[in-house]
Design an enzyme around this catalytic site. Structure first.
Site, PDB file in Angstrom:
ATOM      1  N   GLY A  29       0.803  -1.214   0.000  1.00 52.83           N
ATOM      2  CA  GLY A  29       0.000   0.000   0.000  1.00 52.83           C
ATOM      3  C   GLY A  29       0.839   1.269   0.000  1.00 52.83           C
ATOM      4  O   GLY A  29       0.709   2.120  -0.887  1.00 52.83           O
ATOM      5  N   TYR A 151       4.083  -8.705  14.913  1.00 49.67           N
ATOM      6  CA  TYR A 151       4.477  -7.660  13.960  1.00 49.67           C
ATOM      7  C   TYR A 151       5.222  -6.536  14.669  1.00 49.67           C
ATOM      8  O   TYR A 151       6.297  -6.099  14.236  1.00 49.67           O
ATOM      9  CB  TYR A 151       3.228  -7.127  13.256  1.00 49.67           C
TER      10      TYR A 151
END
Length: 281
Positions: A29, A151
């Site tokens: 993105g 993450y």
């Protein structure tokens, strides 16, 4: 006073252009956003991802590369002046999925930078490095990491990797703890964490070209009315965010009811990431 308006711009008189920039994660993105915007700062933009990149555009080199493949990353980094490292898993996933790209891959990028004499890395870190701080608690870039996810753990590792490679080998890094970078904020949390694309470009440009950044951690966030982050370190880059989430506040607050006070998404800065998983139970 606008943030950093009282300091001289450290880019005054500095040429913000170099021979070759490497952008990893170029199919993602934010990678797609920066792929369009970074070409103005370089003679050649080398874009890379594990996903298809399409035909290279004018002034581009497009290379499909698995960040977990050390030899492939070494070849990818050869001949570049600056690395903008966005590549990797960008959402919470099981540790076995985060490990190859985000941890092994980050090591491979820095080790290749050392081998090829690259002196500047812009590392896309994340607000999820500090996701277990409470919403409303204002922290700066020196606050101890409190990752909210596998993450977030991987991004905390990347920040420490950047510090190690600066202390030992002199490779300078700016680690950008990106908040929520989308065309517009999507919810109440993003009213505090939103980073507009113009501000993203400004921050990456400064991270690439401001002289003598050492190893600096900054928050990637726009000039929002409310913020949980003291971004004084970004001010040292001369970063003055020009965008704000405020134009979307009335609509978001009208359309999204407030969350319960005991909802983890409402309690912690990391939002939904603090409640993701466990995986495989």
């Amino acid at each position: 006073m606008t943030q950093a308006s009282h300091i001289a711009d450290p880019l005054d008189g500095i040429r913000t252009h170099c021979g070759r920039i490497l952008l990893t994660g170029a199919a993602g993105g934010l990678g797609r956003v920066l792929r369009e915007r970074l070409r103005r700062y370089t003679g050649v933009l080398r874009v890379s991802d594990i996903a298809p990149l399409g035909e290279p555009r004018e002034g581009e080199e497009a290379i499909v590369c698995d960040l977990a493949d050390a030899a492939a990353v070494d070849a990818l980094v050869a001949g570049v002046d600056v690395i903008v490292h966005l590549g990797g898993v960008s959402v919470e996933r099981p540790f076995e999925e985060v490990l190859p790209a985000n941890i092994q891959g980050a090591y491979n990028v820095y080790e290749a930078a050392r081998r090829h004499g690259v002196r500047r890395v812009v590392f896309a870190s994340s607000n999820h490095v500090i996701g277990f701080y409470r919403q409303g608690e204002v922290i700066d870039a020196t606050a101890a990491p409190r990752p909210d996810s596998y993450y977030g753990l991987s991004k905390a590792f990347g920040e420490q990797l950047a510090r190690f490679y600066f202390d030992r080998y002199g490779i300078e890094s700016v680690c950008v703890r990106i908040g929520s970078s989308f065309p517009e904020p999507k919810d109440r949390r993003m009213l505090c964490t939103w980073l507009g694309y113009d501000d993203l470009e400004q921050l990456v440009r400064r991270a690439m070209f401001v002289p003598s950044v050492a190893c600096t951690i900054v928050y990637g966030v726009s000039n929002n009315r409310d913020s949980w982050w003291d971004n004084a370190q970004a001010a040292l880059l001369g970063y003055v965010p020009m965008q704000s989430s405020e134009p979307w506040r009335e609509r978001i607050e009208r359309e999204q009811p407030p969350l319960r006070d005991d909802d983890p998404v409402r309690l912690f800065q990391g939002g939904a990431f603090v409640a993701a998983g466990p995986f495989g139970d």
